[in-house]
Design an enzyme around this catalytic site. Structure first.
Site, mmCIF file in Angstrom:
data_model
loop_
_atom_site.group_PDB
_atom_site.id
_atom_site.type_symbol
_atom_site.label_atom_id
_atom_site.label_comp_id
_atom_site.label_asym_id
_atom_site.label_seq_id
_atom_site.Cartn_x
_atom_site.Cartn_y
_atom_site.Cartn_z
ATOM 1 N N GLN A 276 0.852 -1.208 0.000
ATOM 2 C CA GLN A 276 0.000 0.000 0.000
ATOM 3 C C GLN A 276 0.879 1.246 0.000
ATOM 4 O OE1 GLN A 276 -2.362 -1.190 3.417
ATOM 5 N NE2 GLN A 276 -0.496 -1.622 4.554
ATOM 6 N N ASP B 196 -8.940 -4.534 13.135
ATOM 7 C CA ASP B 196 -8.645 -3.101 13.032
ATOM 8 C C ASP B 196 -7.875 -2.869 11.737
ATOM 9 O OD1 ASP B 196 -6.477 -0.831 14.919
ATOM 10 O OD2 ASP B 196 -8.073 -0.440 13.458
HETATM 11 N N1 SAM Z 1 -7.440 2.453 12.749
HETATM 12 C C1 SAM Z 1 -7.462 2.538 11.315
HETATM 13 C C2 SAM Z 1 -8.874 2.542 10.857
HETATM 14 O O1 SAM Z 1 -9.729 2.695 11.696
HETATM 15 O O2 SAM Z 1 -9.141 2.436 9.681
HETATM 16 C C3 SAM Z 1 -6.725 1.378 10.692
HETATM 17 C C4 SAM Z 1 -5.656 0.803 11.559
HETATM 18 S S1 SAM Z 1 -4.263 0.169 10.834
HETATM 19 C C5 SAM Z 1 -3.394 1.469 10.174
HETATM 20 C C6 SAM Z 1 -4.885 -0.736 9.444
HETATM 21 C C7 SAM Z 1 -3.924 -1.851 9.173
HETATM 22 O O3 SAM Z 1 -4.545 -2.944 8.487
HETATM 23 C C8 SAM Z 1 -2.704 -1.460 8.295
HETATM 24 O O4 SAM Z 1 -1.546 -1.457 9.097
HETATM 25 C C9 SAM Z 1 -2.655 -2.542 7.212
HETATM 26 O O5 SAM Z 1 -1.336 -2.944 6.895
HETATM 27 C C10 SAM Z 1 -3.466 -3.655 7.884
HETATM 28 N N2 SAM Z 1 -4.013 -4.676 6.980
HETATM 29 C C11 SAM Z 1 -4.713 -4.496 5.825
HETATM 30 N N3 SAM Z 1 -5.019 -5.687 5.275
HETATM 31 C C12 SAM Z 1 -4.497 -6.657 6.110
HETATM 32 C C13 SAM Z 1 -4.487 -8.078 6.107
HETATM 33 N N4 SAM Z 1 -5.071 -8.777 5.087
HETATM 34 N N5 SAM Z 1 -3.888 -8.732 7.131
HETATM 35 C C14 SAM Z 1 -3.294 -8.033 8.145
HETATM 36 N N6 SAM Z 1 -3.256 -6.679 8.215
HETATM 37 C C15 SAM Z 1 -3.869 -5.998 7.202
#
Ligand code: SAM
Length: 283
Positions: free
Chosen positions: A31, A155
């Protein structure tokens, strides 16, 4: 005002952010990652041009995604966070002294590294020995775990049409979450805003997919000013405990948003949201 970031959610709806500075940006294998300084909400994490969390209002979201499920469970000891790479949710889970281990599974180690450097208010949780960072796809990880967790918190980034999080909102994934939970386990996911034509079907679809596997499915809504419409939903799927009947209280816990009164009140849904849930899903 130095310049603006346009956060596009649909062809007909965007949010414009006044920005003082772009502090960091990187294209990771998964990303596009940025840290920006906004005029109104302070420093913020942006992923694929969608604002994820800001220093000014992150605690609204992180407290409510963590404390509602953890106070609902009778005795949470093992917690799984899928996503959560900024560390805010883990920081809140650590306030529950009975929790012995937090497995945080994020697909992108660069999010964790960048948040450690630029968002220490959130990523401070990663220094705690109870937090076990696992870098892998949350979909695969959950499929490989059985009967292991008391609470699971999803999350992740939003269910955009593309990106690594798409599968984290699928029926198969919710079935795997059910299997990785203990007999009295429960999970929560953020389930988008019920206010827009492009997102209300997300909310309705997620609720029905979760309800297909869990005997108890409840949605709750809070205000998160930096998220679209500010009106943001979460959905709990529980094997046993009812977030409204069984929740515990701990008046000694330091929070800035969560209260035990709000724990109850956030489940009172406006009629249009209730009708979204009761309407047969069009899937
Ligand atoms: N708190 C934020 C919100 O409310 O939208 C999002 C928190 S965090 C930044 C979102 C995380 O999801 C990112 O670090 C991203 O890398 C992770 N993520 C996305 N797809 C994923 C997957 N398939 N497995 C694990 N992590 C994932």
């Amino acid at each position: 005002m130095a310049f603006y970031m346009v956060e596009k959610h649909s062809p007909a709806y965007s949010v414009t952010w006044g920005i003082k500075d772009i502090i960091y940006t990187e294209k990771t294998p998964y990303q596009k990652l940025s840290i920006i300084e906004t005029e109104e909400f302070g420093r913020a994490l942006v992923i694929d041009n969608i604002l994820q969390t800001t220093i000014n209002d992150e605690f609204y979201y992180h407290e409510m995604i963590a404390h509602v499920p953890l106070f609902t469970h009778a005795n949470p000891r093992r917690v799984l966070i899928i996503g959560g790479g900024d560390g805010g949710t883990a920081r809140e889970v650590l306030k529950h002294r009975g929790v012995e281990q937090i497995d945080l599974v994020d697909i992108d180690e660069r999010v964790i590294a960048v948040c450690k450097k630029f968002l220490p208010e959130l990523s401070c949780s990663f220094d705690n020995p109870k937090v076990n960072l696992i870098i892998t796809d949350g979909v695969k990880y959950v499929q490989s775990q059985k009967n292991k967790y008391d609470v699971v918190i999803i999350d992740s980034t939003d269910p955009e049409p593309v990106g690594p999080a798409v599968e984290l909102y699928s029926s198969n994934f919710y079935q795997s979450v059910y299997r990785c939970l203990k007999d009295d386990g429960l999970f929560v996911a953020h389930t988008d805003s019920p206010c827009f034509s492009f997102s209300k079907h997300f909310f309705r679809g997620f609720w029905h997919r979760i309800n297909a596997y869990f005997p108890l499915t409840k949605a709750y809504i809070i205000c998160v000013p930096s998220y679209i419409s500010g009106y943001w939903s979460f959905t709990i799927g529980s094997k046993r405990y009812d977030p409204l009947q069984d929740y515990r209280q701990d008046s000694s816990m330091k929070t800035r948003f969560y209260t035990s009164e709000l724990h109850k009140a956030c489940f009172v849904l406006p009629r249009f949201v209730q009708e979204l849930i009761t309407e047969k899903t069009k899937e």
